[in-house]
Write an enzyme that holds these catalytic residues in place. Structure first.
Site, mmCIF file in Angstrom:
data_model
loop_
_atom_site.group_PDB
_atom_site.id
_atom_site.type_symbol
_atom_site.label_atom_id
_atom_site.label_comp_id
_atom_site.label_asym_id
_atom_site.label_seq_id
_atom_site.Cartn_x
_atom_site.Cartn_y
_atom_site.Cartn_z
ATOM 1 C CG ASP A 106 13.432 4.143 -1.704
ATOM 2 O OD1 ASP A 106 13.227 4.480 0.030
ATOM 3 O OD2 ASP A 106 12.317 3.185 -1.799
ATOM 4 C CE LYS A 157 0.698 -0.050 0.103
ATOM 5 N NZ LYS A 157 1.992 -0.562 1.118
ATOM 6 C CG ASP A 217 8.290 5.914 -1.618
ATOM 7 O OD1 ASP A 217 9.648 5.306 -3.053
ATOM 8 O OD2 ASP A 217 8.451 5.023 -0.924
#
Ligand code: GTP
Length: 360
Positions: A106, A157, A217
């Site tokens: 993706d 993250k 993305d």
């Protein structure tokens, strides 16, 4: 050189679109995204592609077959249960004969795969990871490396203020075959969380390749729309840019309120009183009625927008009908075949459509 393109994810963040179309087959400028990826691989001389799939694999197989029409060889390996981003690689081990690329299914990027091969040969090690720099790394996997490019840590993250770097894992890898020895078989394994830390600890050398390429993305609706704007405005280099492009361009002649850029595929019908653009993609056979408005939106094949309806900043899947006077405001994601009744006014970020996978 071979490539594994990971296409087994359920694409939960793109629901309800992914209830009717698996994420790799979601159209970008009217063409399934995976077809773009195949084109890139082929251009780089990579024609032996393995697709570890599991979610709606038939939709993928139906389109590409064995790959011979593209001059490629495509091998499908279906996972009964999802094996994760590294488990999926281990599961296709018997098809891998040497060094290989791994591509997240993706990612839209202008990365030059041949340049990446050359860089891997220069740097050595068991693998090379493509990184890009982002302004806010807090939603991504950060990758820490030294001046030689050798990776020392992955930080998933991190809060923006404490992020150790703004270089993130961009989802394209080049590996030596022996990395497969480090992945356990028969269970779900995450490459980011499990395999990469282990490879670093082993000292076999995992290297970073940071570029300034275009990269996005496509996993969330906002990014899917942004990618189209970037293609339409030429920020992402692709064939069709900055004008009315596509086989349906003629259907837009004579429209008074036309705002470029727009892409229109074959068989599009637009009433001359409609307000269209900017940043609009009209799929094959789309119909737009009198005084309807469509802005900053992507409409898949066969969509019908009736008179005085409006669609803004939204994604409308195949064969949806937006009834007369209905409104789809910013952030709408409308799944395949949905009917928005005439006069309906949806709220922002509406999700309308199937609630489980559908066969079309
Ligand atoms: P979300 O559910 O929205 O997070 O999407 P996703 O399921 O696609 O997950 P994610 O975006 O993290 O996946 C990154 C890439 O890996 C995508 O190309 C997925 O198709 C693929 N992928 C994720 N999990 C698996 C898996 O278990 N098996 C295979 N074969 N591919 C996977």
């Amino acid at each position: 050189m071979q490539a594994i393109v990971l296409v087994g994810g359920e694409g939960t963040r793109l629901r309800p679109l992914t209830y009717g179309t698996p994420k790799p087959m979601v159209p970008i400028m009217g063409v399934p995204f995976l077809a773009r990826t195949m084109e890139r691989l082929s251009e780089a001389g990579i024609r032996d592609v393995i697709l570890p799939a599991g979610y709606m694999p038939e939709a993928i197989r139906q389109y590409f077959g064995d790959g011979s029409q593209l001059g490629m060889k495509i091998t499908y390996v279906i996972e009964e249960t999802p094996l994760g981003t590294a488990g999926a690689l281990k599961n296709v081990e018997q098809h891998i004969t040497g060094p290989f690329f791994v591509l997240n299914g993706d990612i839209l990027t202008s990365l030059d795969l041949r340049a990446m091969v050359a860089e891997h040969e220069r740097k050595g090690g068991i693998g090379l990871l493509h990184l890009i720099r982002v302004e806010d790394p807090s939603a991504f996997g950060c990758v820490v490396h030294d001046e030689s490019g050798r990776i020392s840590a992955f930080v998933e993250k991190p809060p923006r203020e404490t992020a150790p770097t703004n270089e993130i894992n961009a989802g394209t890898y080049l590996f030596k075959r022996e990395i497969l020895d480090m992945i356990p078989a028969g269970r779900n394994v995450s490459i980011e969380r499990e395999t990469f830390p282990e490879v670093i600890a082993s000292g076999k050398g995992l290297y970073a390749y940071t570029t300034d390429d275009y990269w996005i993305d496509l996993g969330r609706p906002e990014q899917y729309l942004s990618a189209h704007v970037d293609i339409l405005t030429g920020r992402m280099p692709m064939l069709e840019t900055g004008r009315v492009s596509g086989d349906g361009a003629k259907a837009l002649e004579g429209i008074a309120d036309l705002n470029l850029p727009i892409h229109a595929d074959a068989g599009v019908t637009v009433d001359p009183t409609a307000v269209i653009g900017p940043n609009v993609v009209l799929g094959t056979g789309v119909t737009i009625g009198p005084r309807a408005t469509v802005r900053n939106s992507v409409l898949w094949d066969g969509v019908r927008i009736e008179e005085e309806a409006s669609v803004e900043g939204s994604i409308i899947a195949s064969d949806v009908v937006v009834g007369a006077g209905a409104k789809v405001p910013v952030g709408g994601v409308i799944g395949h075949d949905a009917v928005i009744e005439p006069g309906t006014v949806l709220g922002p970020d509406a999700r309308i459509g199937a609630t489980q996978p559908i066969q079309r």
